[in-house]
Structures are given as structure tokens and as C-alpha cells.
Design an enzyme around this catalytic site. Structure first.
Site, mmCIF file in Angstrom:
data_model
loop_
_atom_site.group_PDB
_atom_site.id
_atom_site.type_symbol
_atom_site.label_atom_id
_atom_site.label_comp_id
_atom_site.label_asym_id
_atom_site.label_seq_id
_atom_site.Cartn_x
_atom_site.Cartn_y
_atom_site.Cartn_z
ATOM 1 N N ASP A 88 0.806 -1.202 0.000
ATOM 2 C CA ASP A 88 0.000 0.000 0.000
ATOM 3 C C ASP A 88 0.849 1.265 0.000
ATOM 4 O OD1 ASP A 88 0.927 -0.500 2.570
ATOM 5 O OD2 ASP A 88 -1.045 -0.522 3.516
ATOM 6 N N ASP A 147 6.912 4.037 3.425
ATOM 7 C CA ASP A 147 7.120 5.074 4.446
ATOM 8 C C ASP A 147 8.615 5.112 4.755
ATOM 9 O OD1 ASP A 147 6.959 6.823 6.539
ATOM 10 O OD2 ASP A 147 5.589 5.641 7.756
ATOM 11 N N PHE A 157 -0.341 10.679 8.275
ATOM 12 C CA PHE A 157 -0.918 9.350 8.401
ATOM 13 C C PHE A 157 -2.230 9.282 7.632
ATOM 14 C CE2 PHE A 157 -2.899 5.703 10.434
ATOM 15 C CZ PHE A 157 -1.830 4.819 10.419
ATOM 16 N N VAL A 158 -2.317 8.322 6.722
ATOM 17 C CA VAL A 158 -3.506 8.194 5.871
ATOM 18 C C VAL A 158 -4.154 6.820 6.044
ATOM 19 C CG1 VAL A 158 -2.703 9.850 4.141
ATOM 20 C CG2 VAL A 158 -2.075 7.445 3.906
ATOM 21 N N ASP A 180 -4.814 1.045 7.142
ATOM 22 C CA ASP A 180 -5.619 1.010 8.364
ATOM 23 C C ASP A 180 -5.054 1.888 9.461
ATOM 24 O OD1 ASP A 180 -3.316 -0.736 8.856
ATOM 25 O OD2 ASP A 180 -4.347 -1.250 10.720
ATOM 26 N N ARG A 202 -9.737 0.107 6.347
ATOM 27 C CA ARG A 202 -9.124 -0.462 5.134
ATOM 28 C C ARG A 202 -10.103 -0.496 3.962
ATOM 29 N NH1 ARG A 202 -4.185 -2.849 6.473
ATOM 30 N NH2 ARG A 202 -4.087 -3.908 8.473
HETATM 31 P P1 IMP Z 1 7.638 1.297 6.376
HETATM 32 O O1 IMP Z 1 8.287 -0.007 6.738
HETATM 33 O O2 IMP Z 1 7.949 2.383 7.347
HETATM 34 O O3 IMP Z 1 7.874 1.701 4.936
HETATM 35 O O4 IMP Z 1 6.098 1.101 6.597
HETATM 36 C C1 IMP Z 1 5.345 0.458 5.690
HETATM 37 C C2 IMP Z 1 4.086 -0.086 6.331
HETATM 38 O O5 IMP Z 1 3.608 0.758 7.379
HETATM 39 C C3 IMP Z 1 3.022 -0.106 5.284
HETATM 40 O O6 IMP Z 1 2.969 -1.371 4.688
HETATM 41 C C4 IMP Z 1 1.780 0.224 6.061
HETATM 42 O O7 IMP Z 1 1.198 -0.970 6.522
HETATM 43 C C5 IMP Z 1 2.243 1.003 7.241
HETATM 44 N N1 IMP Z 1 2.036 2.463 7.062
HETATM 45 C C6 IMP Z 1 2.965 3.408 6.781
HETATM 46 N N2 IMP Z 1 2.425 4.621 6.684
HETATM 47 C C7 IMP Z 1 1.100 4.454 6.890
HETATM 48 C C8 IMP Z 1 -0.024 5.367 6.904
HETATM 49 O O8 IMP Z 1 0.076 6.584 6.687
HETATM 50 N N3 IMP Z 1 -1.224 4.797 7.164
HETATM 51 C C9 IMP Z 1 -1.411 3.474 7.398
HETATM 52 N N4 IMP Z 1 -0.392 2.590 7.390
HETATM 53 C C10 IMP Z 1 0.847 3.078 7.136
HETATM 54 MG MG MG Z 2 1.222 -2.727 5.390
#
Ligand code: IMP
Ligand code: MG
Length: 180
Positions: free
Chosen positions: A99, A102, A152-153, A159, A165
Site C-alpha cells: 500500500d 514510508d 498518516f492516511v 488502516d 481499510r
Molecule cells: P515502512 O516499513 O515504514 O515503509 O512502513 C510500511 C508499512 O507501514 C506499510 O505497509 C503500512 O502498513 C504502514 N504504514 C505506513 N504509513 C502508513 C499510513 O500513513 N497509514 C497506514 N499505514 C501506514
Molecule cells: Mg502494510
């Protein structure tokens, strides 16, 4: 659910027409190749269904359940694989579908395990959203739907504590929705 949304970032129609373009890019790059798309659950589920129905190529679908948030709005930095078996990716060209990108830690960890343990021919990354961050992300995405600000979205697979979701659009939560 709709009452908890401060503003809509991308409506369903905008998302779906962007998916048309992403599907065209994937078809251009993978024609004639043995493609396996691995959706990261739960967040990648809605994207998988809508995107892959637009990709007119023979392909295989796998999924992988991981947790990186453990309930809050900040990534914990540890990625937990909720299953021990990894998909059979031997010699396959793989697209990892999630999705949102981040910090990148989740996709970095998954791609690392795939490359170390599954002998794929290649691994690329496709996300619907990419957050513009101050700090550099640890992985580069190859296919990106939309760049968004670092907030945060929810919706369209994303979710907050397991909710929202199934919203058909992507929106920003009202601050009071975090408190309840
Ligand atoms: P990362 O490992 O920091 O890149 O985080 C990725 C995971 O964090 C994604 O697969 C999402 O499940 C969750 N995530 C990151 N940002 C958001 C957000 O703004 N809303 C909801 N879930 C998020
Ligand atoms: Mg995820």
C-alpha cells in the site's frame, strides 16, 4: 467511518485511473517474462485486486503477511513475518506490492529475505503511495501511484488499528479519531 476523515487525498476514480497507467507500465516491462506478484497483507490487498485485473499478462499471485506497525501510527522498525513458509519464487521475476512506502524498512526486509532465500530472477517494488520524507528511504520503489506528504492516511487498504481499510478512497484521519 466517513465521519472520522478530515479530508480526502485521492478519490476512488482518481486511484483507478492511476492504476490504468501503472498497469500499462508493468505490461511494458514484463511482457514475455515469468512474473509473480507478491502482495503484502493486509495493506496490499485492495491494490492487488484492482491493479492486477488491469494487467493483461500471464502472471502468478502470492501473498505474504507481515506486521511492522503493531497498532500505532509509527513504524516500530521490526518486521515480523507472520508465516514461516515463503512463496516459491525460484527463477521468477517478482513484483512486491504494498500500500505505502514510508521508512521502507518493511519492503527492504522482505526483499532481503526473498533475495537470500528464494532465488528470484529479479525483484521490483510497486506501491500505491510514497511518503515524501526528510530522511532518505531505505528502498527505491519502481512503480509509484502517488507521492504524498508525510502524514498518516487510511483507506484503500491502509488502516489505523485495523479499521478503515475498506474505505474506497485515501484520506487523512481527524485527530480525534486517534484518541478514541
Ligand atoms: P515502512 O516499513 O515504514 O515503509 O512502513 C510500511 C508499512 O507501514 C506499510 O505497509 C503500512 O502498513 C504502514 N504504514 C505506513 N504509513 C502508513 C499510513 O500513513 N497509514 C497506514 N499505514 C501506514
Ligand atoms: Mg502494510
Amino acid at each position: 467511518m466517513n465521519d472520522d476523515i478530515e479530508c480526502v487525498l485521492h478519490h476512488e476514480t482518481t486511484i483507478l485511473s492511476r492504476l490504468d497507467g501503472m498497469a500499462r507500465d508493468i505490461m511494458r516491462d514484463y511482457r514475455g517474462k515469468e512474473l509473480t506478484v507478491v502482495a503484502i497483507l493486509q495493506g496490499g490487498l485492495i491494490l492487488m485486486a484492482d491493479l492486477l485485473r488491469r494487467v493483461q499478462l500471464p502472471l502468478q499471485i502470492e501473498s505474504l503477511s507481515v506486521s511492522s506497525y503493531h497498532g500505532g501510527t509509527e513504524s516500530t522498525g521490526t518486521v515480523t513475518f507472520n508465516q514461516t513458509r515463503l512463496p516459491d519464487l525460484n527463477g521468477r521475476h517478482v513484483i512486491l506490492l504494498d500500500d505505502i512506502l514510508d521508512s521502507g524498512r518493511t519492503l527492504h526486509a522482505i526483499r532481503g529475505r526473498f533475495e537470500a532465500e528464494c532465488r528470484p530472477a529479479s525483484v521490483r517494488i510497486c506501491v500505491l503511495l510514497r511518503k515524501r520524507k526528510q530522511r532518505a528511504c531505505v528502498v527505491e520503489a519502481d512503480y509509484v501511484g502517488f507521492d504524498i506528504n508525510d502524514e498518516f492516511v487510511v483507506g484503500y487498504g491502509l488502516d489505523y488499528r485495523g479499521r478503515y481499510r475498506n474505505l474506497p478512497y485515501i484520506g487523512v484521519l481527524k485527530p480525534e479519531a486517534y484518541q478514541s
